[in-house]
Each structure stands twice: as structure tokens, then as C-alpha cells.
Design a protein around this motif. Structure first.
Motif, PDB file in Angstrom:
ATOM      1  N   LEU A  11       1.190  -1.241  -0.635  1.00 23.46           N
ATOM      2  CA  LEU A  11       0.024  -0.129  -0.145  1.00 23.46           C
ATOM      3  C   LEU A  11       0.443   1.267  -0.252  1.00 23.46           C
ATOM      4  O   LEU A  11       0.583   2.138  -0.810  1.00 23.46           O
ATOM      5  CB  LEU A  11      -1.245  -0.185   1.112  1.00 23.46           C
ATOM      6  CG  LEU A  11      -1.618   1.280   1.327  1.00 23.46           C
ATOM      7  CD1 LEU A  11      -3.022   1.555  -0.386  1.00 23.46           C
ATOM      8  CD2 LEU A  11      -2.746   0.979   2.966  1.00 23.46           C
ATOM      9  N   ILE A  12       1.778   1.616   1.026  1.00 26.14           N
ATOM     10  CA  ILE A  12       3.163   2.326   1.105  1.00 26.14           C
ATOM     11  C   ILE A  12       3.303   3.013  -0.476  1.00 26.14           C
ATOM     12  O   ILE A  12       3.392   4.008  -0.797  1.00 26.14           O
ATOM     13  CB  ILE A  12       4.068   2.387   1.872  1.00 26.14           C
ATOM     14  CG1 ILE A  12       3.227   2.289   3.498  1.00 26.14           C
ATOM     15  CG2 ILE A  12       5.389   3.325   1.780  1.00 26.14           C
ATOM     16  CD1 ILE A  12       3.912   2.245   4.449  1.00 26.14           C
ATOM     17  N   ASP A  13       3.628   1.758  -1.563  1.00 27.82           N
ATOM     18  CA  ASP A  13       4.525   1.493  -2.623  1.00 27.82           C
ATOM     19  C   ASP A  13       3.405   2.031  -3.722  1.00 27.82           C
ATOM     20  O   ASP A  13       4.253   3.078  -4.460  1.00 27.82           O
ATOM     21  CB  ASP A  13       5.112   0.445  -3.354  1.00 27.82           C
ATOM     22  CG  ASP A  13       6.170  -0.171  -2.621  1.00 27.82           C
ATOM     23  OD1 ASP A  13       6.901   0.808  -1.666  1.00 27.82           O
ATOM     24  OD2 ASP A  13       6.948  -1.155  -2.789  1.00 27.82           O
ATOM     25  N   GLU A  14       2.883   1.615  -3.903  1.00 28.65           N
ATOM     26  CA  GLU A  14       1.206   2.368  -4.180  1.00 28.65           C
ATOM     27  C   GLU A  14       1.022   3.961  -4.478  1.00 28.65           C
ATOM     28  O   GLU A  14       0.903   4.455  -4.860  1.00 28.65           O
ATOM     29  CB  GLU A  14      -0.229   1.131  -4.331  1.00 28.65           C
ATOM     30  CG  GLU A  14       0.092  -0.103  -4.901  1.00 28.65           C
ATOM     31  CD  GLU A  14       0.536  -0.451  -6.398  1.00 28.65           C
ATOM     32  OE1 GLU A  14       0.337   0.322  -6.895  1.00 28.65           O
ATOM     33  OE2 GLU A  14       1.123  -0.811  -7.016  1.00 28.65           O
ATOM     34  N   LEU A  15       0.581   4.196  -2.831  1.00 29.06           N
ATOM     35  CA  LEU A  15       0.173   5.168  -2.552  1.00 29.06           C
ATOM     36  C   LEU A  15       1.384   6.163  -3.157  1.00 29.06           C
ATOM     37  O   LEU A  15       1.188   7.400  -3.183  1.00 29.06           O
ATOM     38  CB  LEU A  15       0.000   5.884  -0.735  1.00 29.06           C
ATOM     39  CG  LEU A  15      -1.074   5.096  -0.392  1.00 29.06           C
ATOM     40  CD1 LEU A  15      -1.341   5.517   1.328  1.00 29.06           C
ATOM     41  CD2 LEU A  15      -1.825   5.633  -1.314  1.00 29.06           C
ATOM     42  N   LYS A  17       3.057   6.416  -5.768  1.00 26.69           N
ATOM     43  CA  LYS A  17       3.271   6.370  -7.264  1.00 26.69           C
ATOM     44  C   LYS A  17       1.913   7.632  -7.441  1.00 26.69           C
ATOM     45  O   LYS A  17       2.339   8.179  -8.164  1.00 26.69           O
ATOM     46  CB  LYS A  17       2.373   5.349  -8.044  1.00 26.69           C
ATOM     47  CG  LYS A  17       3.029   4.052  -7.705  1.00 26.69           C
ATOM     48  CD  LYS A  17       2.920   2.914  -8.247  1.00 26.69           C
ATOM     49  CE  LYS A  17       3.526   1.559  -8.498  1.00 26.69           C
ATOM     50  NZ  LYS A  17       2.969   0.210  -8.966  1.00 26.69           N
ATOM     51  N   LEU A  18       1.309   8.278  -6.348  1.00 22.33           N
ATOM     52  CA  LEU A  18       0.330  10.077  -6.813  1.00 22.33           C
ATOM     53  C   LEU A  18       1.269  10.666  -6.720  1.00 22.33           C
ATOM     54  O   LEU A  18       2.131  10.882  -5.294  1.00 22.33           O
ATOM     55  CB  LEU A  18      -0.432   9.635  -5.343  1.00 22.33           C
ATOM     56  CG  LEU A  18      -1.232   8.667  -5.335  1.00 22.33           C
ATOM     57  CD1 LEU A  18      -2.514   8.091  -4.183  1.00 22.33           C
ATOM     58  CD2 LEU A  18      -2.428   8.648  -6.760  1.00 22.33           C
ATOM     59  N   PRO A  19       0.635  11.512  -7.317  1.00 24.15           N
ATOM     60  CA  PRO A  19       2.151  12.850  -7.555  1.00 24.15           C
ATOM     61  C   PRO A  19       1.578  13.203  -5.977  1.00 24.15           C
ATOM     62  O   PRO A  19       0.649  14.016  -5.371  1.00 24.15           O
ATOM     63  CB  PRO A  19       1.132  13.762  -8.596  1.00 24.15           C
ATOM     64  CG  PRO A  19      -0.695  12.754  -8.383  1.00 24.15           C
ATOM     65  CD  PRO A  19      -0.684  11.615  -8.283  1.00 24.15           C
ATOM     66  N   GLY A  20       2.631  14.464  -6.036  1.00 25.44           N
ATOM     67  CA  GLY A  20       2.753  15.056  -4.456  1.00 25.44           C
ATOM     68  C   GLY A  20       3.049  14.286  -2.985  1.00 25.44           C
ATOM     69  O   GLY A  20       2.971  14.256  -2.190  1.00 25.44           O
ATOM     70  N   LYS A  24       6.877   9.349   3.634  1.00 25.59           N
ATOM     71  CA  LYS A  24       6.188  10.110   4.865  1.00 25.59           C
ATOM     72  C   LYS A  24       5.111  10.182   4.733  1.00 25.59           C
ATOM     73  O   LYS A  24       3.959   9.157   5.449  1.00 25.59           O
ATOM     74  CB  LYS A  24       7.262  10.968   5.402  1.00 25.59           C
ATOM     75  CG  LYS A  24       8.580  10.929   5.399  1.00 25.59           C
ATOM     76  CD  LYS A  24       8.976   9.974   6.529  1.00 25.59           C
ATOM     77  CE  LYS A  24      10.153   9.447   6.972  1.00 25.59           C
ATOM     78  NZ  LYS A  24      10.470   9.063   8.039  1.00 25.59           N
ATOM     79  N   THR A  25       4.548  10.345   3.580  1.00 26.83           N
ATOM     80  CA  THR A  25       3.106  10.893   3.484  1.00 26.83           C
ATOM     81  C   THR A  25       2.271   9.314   3.369  1.00 26.83           C
ATOM     82  O   THR A  25       0.853   9.227   3.594  1.00 26.83           O
ATOM     83  CB  THR A  25       2.970  12.166   2.351  1.00 26.83           C
ATOM     84  OG1 THR A  25       3.438  12.962   2.367  1.00 26.83           O
ATOM     85  CG2 THR A  25       0.633  12.231   2.150  1.00 26.83           C
ATOM     86  N   ALA A  26       3.164   8.741   2.628  1.00 25.85           N
ATOM     87  CA  ALA A  26       2.055   7.305   2.102  1.00 25.85           C
ATOM     88  C   ALA A  26       2.379   6.098   3.303  1.00 25.85           C
ATOM     89  O   ALA A  26       1.556   5.939   3.509  1.00 25.85           O
ATOM     90  CB  ALA A  26       3.530   6.649   1.020  1.00 25.85           C
ATOM     91  N   GLN A  27       3.215   6.473   4.345  1.00 26.34           N
ATOM     92  CA  GLN A  27       2.979   6.374   5.567  1.00 26.34           C
ATOM     93  C   GLN A  27       2.573   6.419   6.078  1.00 26.34           C
ATOM     94  O   GLN A  27       0.578   5.408   7.061  1.00 26.34           O
ATOM     95  CB  GLN A  27       4.310   5.903   5.843  1.00 26.34           C
ATOM     96  CG  GLN A  27       5.740   5.314   5.740  1.00 26.34           C
ATOM     97  CD  GLN A  27       7.467   5.443   5.349  1.00 26.34           C
ATOM     98  OE1 GLN A  27       7.520   6.465   7.402  1.00 26.34           O
ATOM     99  NE2 GLN A  27       8.248   5.338   5.626  1.00 26.34           N
ATOM    100  N   ARG A  28       1.979   7.440   6.091  1.00 30.11           N
ATOM    101  CA  ARG A  28       0.798   8.316   7.304  1.00 30.11           C
ATOM    102  C   ARG A  28      -0.472   8.550   6.879  1.00 30.11           C
ATOM    103  O   ARG A  28      -1.083   8.061   6.938  1.00 30.11           O
ATOM    104  CB  ARG A  28       1.113   9.774   7.459  1.00 30.11           C
ATOM    105  CG  ARG A  28       1.724  10.278   8.145  1.00 30.11           C
ATOM    106  CD  ARG A  28       1.875  12.161   8.822  1.00 30.11           C
ATOM    107  NE  ARG A  28       2.166  12.403   7.256  1.00 30.11           N
ATOM    108  CZ  ARG A  28       4.136  13.464   6.619  1.00 30.11           C
ATOM    109  NH1 ARG A  28       4.568  12.621   7.227  1.00 30.11           N
ATOM    110  NH2 ARG A  28       3.584  14.337   6.084  1.00 30.11           N
ATOM    111  N   LEU A  29      -0.658   7.985   5.518  1.00 33.85           N
ATOM    112  CA  LEU A  29      -1.861   7.769   5.132  1.00 33.85           C
ATOM    113  C   LEU A  29      -2.509   6.170   5.111  1.00 33.85           C
ATOM    114  O   LEU A  29      -3.427   5.932   5.553  1.00 33.85           O
ATOM    115  CB  LEU A  29      -1.840   7.841   3.446  1.00 33.85           C
ATOM    116  CG  LEU A  29      -1.757   9.485   3.278  1.00 33.85           C
ATOM    117  CD1 LEU A  29      -1.701   9.501   0.976  1.00 33.85           C
ATOM    118  CD2 LEU A  29      -2.863  10.255   3.839  1.00 33.85           C
ATOM    119  N   THR A  30      -1.187   5.824   5.335  1.00 33.75           N
ATOM    120  CA  THR A  30      -1.735   3.560   5.428  1.00 33.75           C
ATOM    121  C   THR A  30      -1.631   4.098   7.020  1.00 33.75           C
ATOM    122  O   THR A  30      -3.049   3.105   7.115  1.00 33.75           O
ATOM    123  CB  THR A  30      -0.152   3.103   5.496  1.00 33.75           C
ATOM    124  OG1 THR A  30       0.390   3.410   3.588  1.00 33.75           O
ATOM    125  CG2 THR A  30      -0.594   2.031   5.196  1.00 33.75           C
TER     126      THR A  30
END
Length: 199
Positions: A11-15, A17-20, A24-30
Motif C-alpha cells: 500500500l505504501i508503494d502504491e500511494l 505513485k500518486l503525485p506529491g 513519509k506521506t504514504a506511510q501516514r496515509l497507510t
């Protein structure tokens, strides 16, 4: 990502891929999603799938829509003799939020950028020309972004469209409301002076 479980790492890897979205942000979102009720996560996943399955581009203007043609192109109250040319659908939405423009749109799906290999054939310029042959138009408003690519696109369009005999205008650029003159760069200040009007 060895410290995470396989599904968290994925999930972190996939997130990312989103612009911006960085790691770290991907980890927080996860971790936010892990704490979120399953129904809310399911709703988010369904919304993502629905967008991909149902949203397409309007065959006339290039706007995002679930019906073809889009609601703007179908609206009989809009001025059909004025077309505002924008780079992307989000630019169209920005103009629509003002509730001040009542004409139609044409979305180019990009801007000219020779350094990135984007030429006139790579954006929807030919579609605009075909459209102008089918629909009479009195004015084209060029609303490309005030950057190098947007300016190049505006100049190219103006040169291409002027021989067709319609009025070609460009949106004004300059100091934004609430902005301070001391922070404006030279190009913004030049545009503001060029676009001045009598009070």
C-alpha cells in the motif's frame, strides 16, 4: 520496506505513485487507513473504482464527464459562440468556480513543451480546429497557464487561429488579490503592468 508486513509495504508503494506523495506521506496515509473503519475504506476503494469505470472525456470539449457530451456542452443556456481554451480539466473547474464565464470550453490535455517532446500533434489542437469548422465562433479565450509552456501554447494558438477571422483574447495575468508587490517576480510584475486598465 522490510520492517512492514507485505500488504502494508504494498500500500505504501502504491500511494507513493500518486503525485506529491512521498514515502513519509504514504506511510501516514497507510496508518490512517489502518485506523479507519473498514466501511470507510471500502467506500474509498469503491469511489476509486467508480471513477476509473465511469468517468471519460467529453467527445466535444475534452472535459471529464460520466455522460457524453458533458453537461456544459449540453447546456442550451451557455454562449455557444465563445470558447475558452484550457490546458487540463482542472483548469476548466477553476474557471467554473468563478460563476463568471458562460461560454463553452476546449480542453487541450496539455501544453506545448518541445523540451519534453510535446508538439502540436500531441495535444488537442486539431480537434479544436475541426470544432471551429463545424461550430461558428466569435471569440476564443486562451486560458493556458502563465508559464513557459502555457505562453508558447497561447502564442502558437493565436498565430494559428487569427487567420480564421475571430477575436482571440488571452486571460489577464498579474498580481493576485491579497498578494504583496514585494514578493512578485519580474514576469508577474511585467504582466500586471501590461494588463493595467483605467479606473
Amino acid at each position: 520496506m522490510g520492517q512492514y508486513t507485505q500488504s502494508i509495504g504494498r500500500l505504501i508503494d502504491e500511494l507513493t505513485k500518486l503525485p506529491g506523495i512521498g514515502e513519509k506521506t504514504a506511510q501516514r496515509l497507510t496508518f490512517f487507513l489502518l485506523k479507519t473503519p473498514e466501511q470507510d475504506v471500502s467506500n474509498l476503494a469503491k469511489a476509486l473504482l467508480d471513477v476509473k469505470q465511469h468517468v471519460r472525456y467529453c467527445s466535444i470539449c475534452g472535459n471529464l464527464t460520466e455522460q457524453d457530451p458533458c453537461a456544459i456542452c449540453q447546456d442550451a443556456k451557455r454562449k455557444r459562440n465563445v470558447i475558452c481554451v484550457v490546458e487540463e480539466p482542472n483548469d476548466l473547474y477553476a474557471i467554473e468556480r468563478t460563476k463568471e464565464f458562460y461560454g463553452l470550453y476546449h480542453v487541450l490535455m496539455g501544453a506545448l513543451s518541445p523540451l519534453e517532446g510535446v508538439g502540436p500533434e500531441d495535444i488537442r489542437i486539431q480537434e479544436l480546429l475541426r470544432r471551429l469548422q463545424q461550430e461558428p465562433c466569435d471569440e476564443i479565450i486562451i486560458a493556458t497557464n502563465p508559464n513557459v509552456e502555457g505562453e508558447a501554447t497561447a502564442m502558437y494558438l493565436a498565430k494559428l487561429l487569427k487567420p480564421l477571422g475571430m477575436k482571440i483574447t488571452r486571460i489577464a495575468h498579474g498580481i493576485p488579490v491579497g498578494g504583496d508587490l514585494e514578493y512578485a517576480d519580474e514576469i508577474t510584475m511585467t504582466r500586471a503592468l501590461e494588463g493595467r486598465r483605467e479606473l
